[in-house]
Design an enzyme around this catalytic site. Sequence first.
Site, PDB file in Angstrom:
ATOM      1  N   LYS A  64      -3.953 -26.474 -12.314  1.00 22.91           N
ATOM      2  CA  LYS A  64      -2.781 -27.358 -12.279  1.00 22.91           C
ATOM      3  C   LYS A  64      -1.500 -26.520 -12.414  1.00 22.91           C
ATOM      4  O   LYS A  64      -0.571 -26.659 -11.641  1.00 22.91           O
ATOM      5  CB  LYS A  64      -2.891 -28.389 -13.404  1.00 22.91           C
ATOM      6  N   GLU A 100      -7.210 -17.234 -17.886  1.00 24.15           N
ATOM      7  CA  GLU A 100      -8.589 -16.990 -17.445  1.00 24.15           C
ATOM      8  C   GLU A 100      -8.724 -17.188 -15.935  1.00 24.15           C
ATOM      9  O   GLU A 100      -9.315 -16.375 -15.217  1.00 24.15           O
ATOM     10  CB  GLU A 100      -9.560 -17.949 -18.156  1.00 24.15           C
ATOM     11  N   GLY A 110      -4.833 -32.708 -16.606  1.00 22.86           N
ATOM     12  CA  GLY A 110      -5.932 -31.823 -16.178  1.00 22.86           C
ATOM     13  C   GLY A 110      -7.295 -32.466 -16.340  1.00 22.86           C
ATOM     14  O   GLY A 110      -8.115 -32.468 -15.425  1.00 22.86           O
ATOM     15  N   ARG A 111      -7.551 -33.051 -17.509  1.00 20.96           N
ATOM     16  CA  ARG A 111      -8.888 -33.614 -17.758  1.00 20.96           C
ATOM     17  C   ARG A 111      -9.120 -34.927 -17.017  1.00 20.96           C
ATOM     18  O   ARG A 111     -10.219 -35.475 -17.042  1.00 20.96           O
ATOM     19  CB  ARG A 111      -9.114 -33.781 -19.262  1.00 20.96           C
ATOM     20  N   GLU A 116     -10.090 -33.658 -26.125  1.00 25.18           N
ATOM     21  CA  GLU A 116      -8.748 -33.115 -25.869  1.00 25.18           C
ATOM     22  C   GLU A 116      -7.729 -34.257 -25.869  1.00 25.18           C
ATOM     23  O   GLU A 116      -6.568 -34.061 -26.217  1.00 25.18           O
ATOM     24  CB  GLU A 116      -8.708 -32.351 -24.531  1.00 25.18           C
ATOM     25  N   HIS A 134     -36.459 -34.245 -28.016  1.00 21.72           N
ATOM     26  CA  HIS A 134     -37.253 -33.139 -28.569  1.00 21.72           C
ATOM     27  C   HIS A 134     -36.337 -32.068 -29.154  1.00 21.72           C
ATOM     28  O   HIS A 134     -36.749 -30.932 -29.340  1.00 21.72           O
ATOM     29  CB  HIS A 134     -38.152 -32.562 -27.481  1.00 21.72           C
ATOM     30  N   LYS A 146      -3.789 -19.886 -27.682  1.00 19.09           N
ATOM     31  CA  LYS A 146      -3.401 -19.153 -26.469  1.00 19.09           C
ATOM     32  C   LYS A 146      -2.344 -18.109 -26.807  1.00 19.09           C
ATOM     33  O   LYS A 146      -2.391 -16.978 -26.328  1.00 19.09           O
ATOM     34  CB  LYS A 146      -2.810 -20.112 -25.427  1.00 19.09           C
TER      35      LYS A 146
HETATM   36  O1  F6P Z   1      -6.083 -25.174 -22.227  1.00 19.13           O
HETATM   37  C1  F6P Z   1      -6.309 -26.493 -21.943  1.00 19.13           C
HETATM   38  C2  F6P Z   1      -5.887 -26.823 -20.540  1.00 19.13           C
HETATM   39  O2  F6P Z   1      -4.518 -26.867 -20.443  1.00 19.13           O
HETATM   40  C3  F6P Z   1      -6.521 -28.116 -20.094  1.00 19.13           C
HETATM   41  O3  F6P Z   1      -5.840 -29.221 -20.483  1.00 19.13           O
HETATM   42  C4  F6P Z   1      -6.597 -27.897 -18.624  1.00 19.13           C
HETATM   43  O4  F6P Z   1      -7.506 -28.773 -18.040  1.00 19.13           O
HETATM   44  C5  F6P Z   1      -7.029 -26.464 -18.566  1.00 19.13           C
HETATM   45  O5  F6P Z   1      -6.354 -25.850 -19.622  1.00 19.13           O
HETATM   46  C6  F6P Z   1      -6.775 -25.755 -17.269  1.00 19.13           C
HETATM   47  O6  F6P Z   1      -5.427 -25.781 -16.903  1.00 19.13           O
HETATM   48  P1  F6P Z   1      -4.964 -25.452 -15.443  1.00 19.13           P
HETATM   49  O7  F6P Z   1      -5.564 -26.448 -14.513  1.00 19.13           O
HETATM   50  O8  F6P Z   1      -3.475 -25.519 -15.472  1.00 19.13           O
HETATM   51  O9  F6P Z   1      -5.440 -24.062 -15.100  1.00 19.13           O
END
Ligand code: F6P
Length: 556
Positions: free
Chosen positions: A213, A219, A273-274, A360, A391, A516
């Site tokens: 987003k 990462e 995002g979620r 979240e 199990h 972060k």
């Molecule tokens: O760190 C949490 C977050 O901001 C989430 O809310 C989001 O889904 C995810 O990181 C990834 O963010 P992006 O789509 O901006 O890479």
Amino acid sequence: MASCALISETEQWKDLKLQVEEINKTHLRDLMNDSDRCKAMMLEFDGLLLDYSRQRATIDTIEKLIKLAEAASLKQKINRMYNGEHINSTEDRSVLHVALRAPRDATIHSDGKNVVPEVWKVLDKIQEFTEKIRSGSWVGATGKQLTNVVAIGIGGSFLGPLFVHTALQTDSEAAKSAKGRQLRFLANVDPIDVARNLTGLDPSTTLVVVVSKTFTTAETMLNARTMKAWIIAALGPDAVTKHMVAVSTNLALVEKFGIDPNNAFGFWDWVGGRYSVCSAVGVLPLSLQYGFPVVEKFLKGAASIDNHFYSTPLEKNIPVLLGLLSVWNVTFLGYPARAILPYSQALEKFAPHIQQVSMESNGKGVSIDGIPLSYEAGEIDFGEPGTNGQHSFYQLIHQGRVIPCDFIGIVKSQQPVYLKDEVVSNHDELMSNFFAQPDALAYGKTAEQLQKENVAPHLIPHKTFTGNRPSLSLLLPSLNAYNIGQLLAIYEHRVAVQGFVWGINSFDQWGVELGKSLASQVRNQLHKSRTAGEPVEGFNSSTTYLLSKYLEASSD
Ligand code: F6P
């Protein structure tokens, strides 16, 4: 209720507190004896059946929960969401994931603009692009068809698409149109995840989709740089245009990264995002794998629940009832966790996705007005498909901690049974457990019953089940793209209902920021130490020691 007061100040809240005392006098065993109550606690909609009779609640409790919802202005809050008001006040944004699956002719406004045409513009672009890739009219740098897709993304840019992909894999219609194609997900910055993704992958047949987003997530950007280097090393720099595309709200950064903006698929800041699996975040990789028509069916399933949620009175509204029951369990009965137990292997990634959607969203300690909450909100979600979970951790659920359970069952399996001569099929076997577990939890087994069975006295305490453990059962007719969309939307809206009643902002996520920024401080230190041999400083003694050890041992 005054806008700044906590919901716990209301009469309706206090009334529910008193209800707890009433409920504590009854056992689910007795509640289940009342067949009128049980019938009243069944709801059917669009092929789905919800049975919430095994909740520790009477009809009176439900009525009081509805009154609480009214006191929390739940319906008004839902309307404000659908009207595109900036209900995500700390980020000053609308919350309009429902617009992502609205029909082409719908009208949904954000900031005075109908957003549905923009949504469909992107959907049309995805359809056109994915058809080109799937038909082979768009090929890679060496002229080979791009049959493999690696979707890079994390959190909401990963978990939703992974859940839907995993669920569709064994659906016959979806599997047929995915034949000969592969979809992989690269989420973790751990080099192990890169290695696993690259195993057996040929760059000349691979399309990389960078999903972020913000297009700033550390990462994802590192993984994107890694995959870009992998493509360039094999096919040369010009190959990036053919082999890398992006999904983002930040198209300027996409271009800066070196991806052709024509090959970028946008979405909007009003998609959290979620809550983004129905945007290009999910629709692009899933359409590449399964074809757009399958994904459109998924969107229609979600839209069916969106309509139901918007237009059905609170007492007959599936996400509303589920949300209220979660509030009841978490805040009033004091059960902090919830187990999500789908009796379908295809839903193995459902609980991990809902963990993010729910935790979240609702893992907050202050109200939307910034007032510290005087009650527990949010819940701890976990789960595994049945019967595997039975199990594993069900022992604790049956005799240890009380954990309200969501049992999700499917009437018609995605797959035919193997042993055709067996009268009770594999699927029947699976579903026998789906039907049995809720009753085992609700009824338990008493010492008297065990005595009648001549159980040795010293074993009776160990074999006793207290029962009175709440659950609900959701039965889906089948598990195709449409039902998967329904399931997703039910849980998304349920989480919103909980947040609306608790009076929190379910759509921001400030809690992820502190870690972060500390990671960034550590990253700078590692850089300085590795390049200039600078000693570790500016951290507490524990972190200084750990970091120094790490630097020392990893520089060998
Ligand atoms: O760190 C949490 C977050 O901001 C989430 O809310 C989001 O889904 C995810 O990181 C990834 O963010 P992006 O789509 O901006 O890479």
